[in-house]
Each structure stands twice: as C-alpha cells, then as structure tokens.
Write a protein that holds these residues in place. Structure first.
Motif, short mmCIF file in Angstrom:
data_model
loop_
_atom_site.label_atom_id
_atom_site.label_comp_id
_atom_site.label_asym_id
_atom_site.label_seq_id
_atom_site.Cartn_x
_atom_site.Cartn_y
_atom_site.Cartn_z
N VAL A 39 0.74 -1.27 -0.12
CA VAL A 39 -0.10 -0.11 0.13
C VAL A 39 1.19 1.66 -0.24
O VAL A 39 0.51 2.05 -0.48
CB VAL A 39 -1.55 -0.09 0.62
CG1 VAL A 39 -1.54 2.07 1.21
CG2 VAL A 39 -1.88 -1.25 1.18
N THR A 40 2.26 1.49 1.05
CA THR A 40 2.42 2.59 0.72
C THR A 40 3.58 2.83 -0.46
O THR A 40 3.62 3.20 -0.71
CB THR A 40 4.24 1.92 2.11
OG1 THR A 40 3.22 2.08 3.09
CG2 THR A 40 4.79 3.23 1.97
N ARG A 41 3.94 1.48 -0.61
CA ARG A 41 4.36 1.66 -2.75
C ARG A 41 3.70 2.75 -3.31
O ARG A 41 3.99 3.63 -3.97
CB ARG A 41 4.51 0.48 -2.87
CG ARG A 41 6.56 -0.12 -2.08
CD ARG A 41 6.80 -1.83 -2.08
NE ARG A 41 7.48 -1.67 -3.50
CZ ARG A 41 8.05 -2.77 -4.18
NH1 ARG A 41 7.42 -4.29 -3.50
NH2 ARG A 41 8.06 -3.12 -5.34
N ALA A 42 2.47 1.86 -3.54
CA ALA A 42 1.24 2.37 -4.19
C ALA A 42 1.25 4.10 -4.22
O ALA A 42 0.92 4.60 -5.55
CB ALA A 42 0.01 1.49 -3.80
N VAL A 43 1.36 4.26 -2.45
CA VAL A 43 0.64 6.10 -2.15
C VAL A 43 2.51 6.84 -2.78
O VAL A 43 1.87 7.81 -3.78
CB VAL A 43 0.63 6.28 -0.79
CG1 VAL A 43 0.89 7.72 -0.31
CG2 VAL A 43 -0.83 5.15 -0.62
N LEU A 44 3.62 6.11 -2.70
CA LEU A 44 4.62 6.30 -3.50
C LEU A 44 4.83 7.08 -4.45
O LEU A 44 4.87 7.64 -4.97
CB LEU A 44 5.62 5.73 -2.30
CG LEU A 44 5.59 5.66 -1.19
CD1 LEU A 44 7.06 5.17 -0.25
CD2 LEU A 44 6.18 7.22 -0.05
N PHE A 46 2.11 6.63 -6.31
CA PHE A 46 1.12 7.73 -6.66
C PHE A 46 1.87 9.44 -6.77
O PHE A 46 1.08 10.42 -7.74
CB PHE A 46 -0.42 7.75 -5.78
CG PHE A 46 -0.63 9.23 -6.15
CD1 PHE A 46 -1.94 8.84 -7.45
CD2 PHE A 46 -0.85 10.09 -4.50
CE1 PHE A 46 -2.49 10.39 -7.35
CE2 PHE A 46 -1.91 10.98 -4.78
CZ PHE A 46 -2.61 11.23 -6.03
N LEU A 47 2.43 9.32 -6.04
CA LEU A 47 2.61 11.31 -5.54
C LEU A 47 3.94 11.12 -6.47
O LEU A 47 3.82 12.32 -6.98
CB LEU A 47 3.49 11.29 -3.76
CG LEU A 47 2.35 10.87 -2.52
CD1 LEU A 47 3.71 10.52 -1.79
CD2 LEU A 47 2.21 12.40 -2.73
N TYR A 50 1.59 11.86 -9.61
CA TYR A 50 1.31 13.21 -9.20
C TYR A 50 2.06 14.59 -9.68
O TYR A 50 2.01 15.63 -10.10
CB TYR A 50 0.60 13.35 -7.54
CG TYR A 50 0.39 14.60 -7.53
CD1 TYR A 50 -1.44 14.99 -8.04
CD2 TYR A 50 0.13 15.31 -6.94
CE1 TYR A 50 -2.24 15.85 -7.16
CE2 TYR A 50 -0.41 17.29 -6.78
CZ TYR A 50 -1.16 16.95 -7.00
OH TYR A 50 -2.11 18.48 -7.16
N ALA A 86 7.02 11.75 -1.12
CA ALA A 86 7.16 10.17 -1.51
C ALA A 86 8.46 10.55 -1.14
O ALA A 86 8.94 9.10 -0.69
CB ALA A 86 6.82 10.14 -2.72
#
Length: 104
Positions: A39-44, A46-47, A50, A86
């Motif tokens: 999940v963290t890897r996905a958020v990072l 995304f950042l 973005y 990130a």
C-alpha cells in the motif's frame, strides 16, 4: 525541509515533543518495512506520478501561452510537497523532531 525543533517557539516545541512521544515505539526497521509495504509503495508511486502530472500540465500551459504566475507557483509547491513526502527518509523525520536517527 522544515525548521528544526530547537528553532521553534516553546508551544510548538511542546506540541512536537508530544507527537514524538506518540511515535515512541516507531523504529527504523518498522519505518523501512512500511516503505516497502504494498500500500505504501502504491501511495509513493501515486505521489511521484502526481508530481509529474502537475509538471506536465504546467509545461502544456506554458507552451500554449496560458500559464498564470500564481498557478505556476501553486503547481511548483504541490509538486515539491508530493516529492518531499514520497522521498521521506527516517533520518529526515528524526532530524525534524530534533533527534538523531539512532536515538529512536
């Protein structure tokens, strides 16, 4: 990044100390594990995407001659914050709270 705890007003230092206390059981190993969690890897990811998207939008507006200075400043800030989050490192977080990385 941001100002160190020893450069802040007393009330802000107290608040930061309380927050650091709440993080008392966070270890460098746990932080590393969090950075590799799916999940963290996905958020990072995304950042960073973005950040790139914001930069691309600004480039397109610049090419079209429609960029507005205030929007450019906002976009630069958004991109910088996304990248900063990130790329957050354990050492930077500990330094923010006025502690050495090995103290936690």
């Amino acid at each position: 990044m941001t100002e160190r705890a020893d450069q802040m007003p007393e009330a802000a230092r107290d608040l930061r100390a309380r927050r650091l206390e709440m993080l008392g059981d966070l270890t460098e190993d746990a932080f590393r594990m969090w950075r590799h969690h799916p999940v963290t890897r996905a958020v990072l990811l995304f950042l960073m995407d973005y950040r790139d998207s914001v930069a691309q939008r600004m480039l397109e507006q610049w090419r079209a001659g429609t960029i507005v200075l205030a929007e450019e400043h906002e976009a630069r800030g958004r991109a910088a914050v996304a990248a900063e989050i990130a790329e957050l490192r354990w050492e930077a977080m500990m330094a923010f709270y006025g502690r050495e990385a090995g103290d936690a």
